[in-house]
Write a protein that holds these residues in place. Structure first.
Motif, short mmCIF file in Angstrom:
data_model
loop_
_atom_site.label_atom_id
_atom_site.label_comp_id
_atom_site.label_asym_id
_atom_site.label_seq_id
_atom_site.Cartn_x
_atom_site.Cartn_y
_atom_site.Cartn_z
N THR A 75 0.85 -1.18 0.00
CA THR A 75 0.00 0.00 0.00
C THR A 75 0.89 1.23 0.00
O THR A 75 1.84 1.31 0.78
N TYR A 77 1.04 5.21 0.73
CA TYR A 77 0.38 6.33 1.41
C TYR A 77 0.93 7.62 0.81
O TYR A 77 2.12 7.90 0.90
N GLY A 82 3.71 10.41 3.73
CA GLY A 82 3.43 9.16 3.03
C GLY A 82 4.55 8.15 3.12
O GLY A 82 5.63 8.41 3.65
N LYS A 85 3.76 0.51 2.75
CA LYS A 85 3.63 -0.59 3.69
C LYS A 85 3.43 -1.88 2.90
O LYS A 85 2.48 -2.00 2.11
#
Length: 260
Positions: A75, A77, A82, A85
């Motif tokens: 993922t 961000y 940001g 992950k």
């Protein structure tokens, strides 16, 4: 134990592919042959790799630098705080891969000598980045440790265009580089060496070929033993040989796939 993989050659007999990427990055079943070799050694608990880079080595660097992104779910961000992950894992967790530039035009002996600083254990493995087999690496290492000599080479019996091993029992009496005709065992790669070999038989000359002066001297000194392999072994020097390996993989009959 560490494994050194020679990845720097130009692969001139496979120019239709190596014009664009180094031979160890040519794919079998969607993964570079280099990955297949590393998986074979991992099956036998060798997970510390030193790659000798040369021709188009940046492609190998990029492959491993971006390996997590290539193989895991993740993922992203966005924004000032940001980041990324990762949401999954892969079976290569635990690998240590050292990528060492050893020269664009250096031959195999010089490449091995130039990664000496990364070999901090007494015994290490060495192989080429373009051949696979159902080699029992664990038994190969045990054989090497049993005889007390500086080097062990895996001997195989395919067509005669590689370095012929003149043997007496398990002892190598002479090492002939690529004879025109051969009837005995040939150099299949998959070596094990003692670190002393690096200091006594190698130097930093670009034109030092492992398969010539160093191994010939090692054999003449009675310090090179052969471990005969009767199973599958196949180099990938040409398109025809790649097609053979790709076909075995696609049909689910790849003998070198000893891992689950």
């Amino acid at each position: 134990m560490k494994l050194v993989i020679l990845c720097g050659g130009q692969g001139t007999r496979f120019r239709e592919e190596t014009e664009f990427r180094p031979k160890p990055m040519i794919e079998i079943g969607g993964r570079p042959i280099l990955w297949h070799i590393m998986k074979l050694y991992t099956h036998h608990n060798v997970t510390d790799f030193v790659l000798c880079l040369g021709y188009k080595g940046y492609a190998i660097k990029e492959f491993f630098f971006n390996y997590e992104m290539r193989t895991k779910d993740f993922t992203v961000y966005l924004g000032r705080e940001g980041g990324v992950k990762y949401r999954s894992d892969h079976e290569e967790t635990g690998w240590s891969v050292t990528l060492a530039e050893t020269g664009e035009s250096a031959l195999t002996g010089a490449r091995l000598r130039r990664v000496r600083k990364y070999l901090d254990e007494q015994t290490f493995c060495l192989t080429y980045g373009d051949g696979v087999g159902d080699i029992n690496i664990k038994e190969l290492i045990q054989f090497h440790q049993s005889h007390g000599k500086l080097g062990t080479v895996t001997g195989v019996r395919p067509p005669g265009r590689f370095g012929e091993l003149q043997t007496q029992g398990y002892k190598v009496n002479a090492f002939a580089e690529k004879p025109q005709v051969t009837e005995g065992l040939i150099n299949g790669g998959f070596f094990v060496f003692e670190r002393e070999f690096l200091d006594r038989y190698l130097d930093d000359r670009d034109d030092l070929s492992l398969e010539r002066e160093p191994l010939q001297r090692l054999a003449a000194d009675g310090e090179l033993m052969v471990w005969p392999h009767q199973g599958f072994w196949q180099p990938m020097d040409t398109y025809r040989e790649w097609k053979l390996l790709e076909g075995l993989w696609q049909t689910g009959h790849a003998p070198w796939k000893v891992w689950e």
